[in-house]
Design an enzyme around this catalytic site. Structure first.
Site, mmCIF file in Angstrom:
data_model
loop_
_atom_site.group_PDB
_atom_site.id
_atom_site.type_symbol
_atom_site.label_atom_id
_atom_site.label_comp_id
_atom_site.label_asym_id
_atom_site.label_seq_id
_atom_site.Cartn_x
_atom_site.Cartn_y
_atom_site.Cartn_z
ATOM 1 N N LYS A 5 8.620 7.926 -7.222
ATOM 2 C CA LYS A 5 7.920 8.621 -5.942
ATOM 3 C C LYS A 5 9.260 8.820 -5.080
ATOM 4 C CE LYS A 5 5.186 6.398 -2.755
ATOM 5 N NZ LYS A 5 4.029 6.044 -2.042
HETATM 6 C C1 R5P Z 1 5.317 3.400 1.918
HETATM 7 O O1 R5P Z 1 6.116 2.543 2.014
HETATM 8 C C2 R5P Z 1 4.252 3.485 0.949
HETATM 9 O O2 R5P Z 1 4.534 3.089 -0.373
HETATM 10 C C3 R5P Z 1 3.107 4.622 0.917
HETATM 11 O O3 R5P Z 1 2.569 4.565 -0.191
HETATM 12 C C4 R5P Z 1 4.025 5.840 0.895
HETATM 13 O O4 R5P Z 1 4.880 6.046 1.797
HETATM 14 C C5 R5P Z 1 3.213 7.334 0.781
HETATM 15 O O5 R5P Z 1 2.582 7.287 1.878
HETATM 16 P P1 R5P Z 1 2.696 8.528 2.885
HETATM 17 O O6 R5P Z 1 2.446 9.607 2.436
HETATM 18 O O7 R5P Z 1 1.806 8.004 4.171
HETATM 19 O O8 R5P Z 1 4.159 8.587 3.261
#
Ligand code: R5P
Length: 292
Positions: free
Chosen positions: A201
């Site tokens: 990710k």
């Molecule tokens: C953050 O550390 C988390 O792992 C979230 O899952 C990730 O950042 C995704 O969430 P967002 O779309 O709010 O950035």
């Protein structure tokens, strides 16, 4: 007692057994269980996924929009392909009758009050198996204070996952003062893949995102990042998919929207329906004006 077998059955001797390459980038040589879990995360028809990320509480506490996961998030879950959360939320709030795949947050340690890169593996693989998860997620802090330990932690989770067929999603975490550009994300995502993560990710960048997906030998999903106006978030998702991302793992741009369910449906239309951001925005508005 079974009856005795008989002669004359058809063994289709002239039809070679079919063997197919696995649909997901870089995953053809994985074992069956690992592939099966990945095929539950990524839709085998288009290779894409919409993950709903609600794990923010593991270092931020009750983040805006996640104050009551039972009230605000559970109604969204059936719209997602995958739920990404912590084991605490899973056990306390998510009914076990929900059958969609779960990606579990397996790292943690510091809160927002401390140095965030000081994370550890915070969950045993045994508990991941007990919970029936489809993948684990761990933060990797390339360039961060505890860079090296976070990478080695990821490799430990990968090793444990390989033992039991559970994929690891490495999450590229960027320090506050670090530059978020394609050069950095090429470095960070490639390190994660080279060190064994089955998928990664990362964040979308306007300049050169395609070089990030091209240089990474495993699928990439994008995080949503900070809340943006809905149309901007939809444009970002569209551009990311168009430039080779295999999906989104999105949180704040969904659950902090004035219509989280509208955003879920709009994001799905982009990721699985190849819809334009403008058309997807119409979906969001329609849902917002009817369902709220
Ligand atoms: C953050 O550390 C988390 O792992 C979230 O899952 C990730 O950042 C995704 O969430 P967002 O779309 O709010 O950035």
């Amino acid at each position: 007692m079974p009856e005795a077998d008989h002669e004359g059955k058809n063994y289709y001797e002239d039809i070679p057994q079919q063997g197919k390459l696995f649909f997901l980038k870089g995953s053809s040589e994985l074992d069956w269980g690992m592939k099966n879990r990945l095929a539950r995360i990524f839709n085998p028809i288009d290779g894409h996924t919409v993950m709903l990320a609600v794990d923010h509480g593991y270092f931020q506490g009750p983040t805006s929009g996640l104050e009551r996961v039972d009230v605000s998030i559970l109604p969204l879950v059936p719209e997602a392909d995958v739920l990404m959360c912590t084991r605490g939320i899973l056990r306390t709030v998510v009914p076990p009758t929900f059958t969609l795949p779960v990606v579990i947050r397996a790292s943690g340690g510091p809160s927002i009050l401390k140095e965030l890169s000081d994370e550890q593996i915070a969950m045993d693989m045994e508990d991941c198996i007990r919970l029936g998860v489809c993948a684990t997620a761990i933060q990797v802090f390339v360039g961060g204070e505890f860079e090296s330990r976070s990478i080695v932690n990821m490799t430990r989770l990968v090793d444990a996952g390989l033992r039991y067929g559970i994929p690891t999603m490495a999450v590229t975490a960027v320090g506050k003062d670090m530059k978020r550009d394609a050069k950095y994300f090429r470095l960070a995502t490639r390190i994660c893949a080279e060190m064994g993560a089955q998928y990664v990710k990362t964040y979308y960048v306007d300049e050169g995102f395609k070089t990030v997906t091209s240089a990474c030998p495993v699928p990439i999903v994008i995080a949503g990042g900070k809340k943006q106006p809905e149309l901007d978030a939809l444009k970002m998702a569209y551009k990311a998919i168009d430039q080779g991302a295999a999906g989104v793992d999105m949180g704040r741009n969904i659950f902090q929207s004035d219509s989280p369910i509208g955003m879920m449906k709009a994001i799905k239309a982009i990721v699985h329906g190849n819809e334009t951001p403008e058309k997807a925005y119409e979906i969001y508005e329609t849902v917002k004006n009817t369902a709220g």
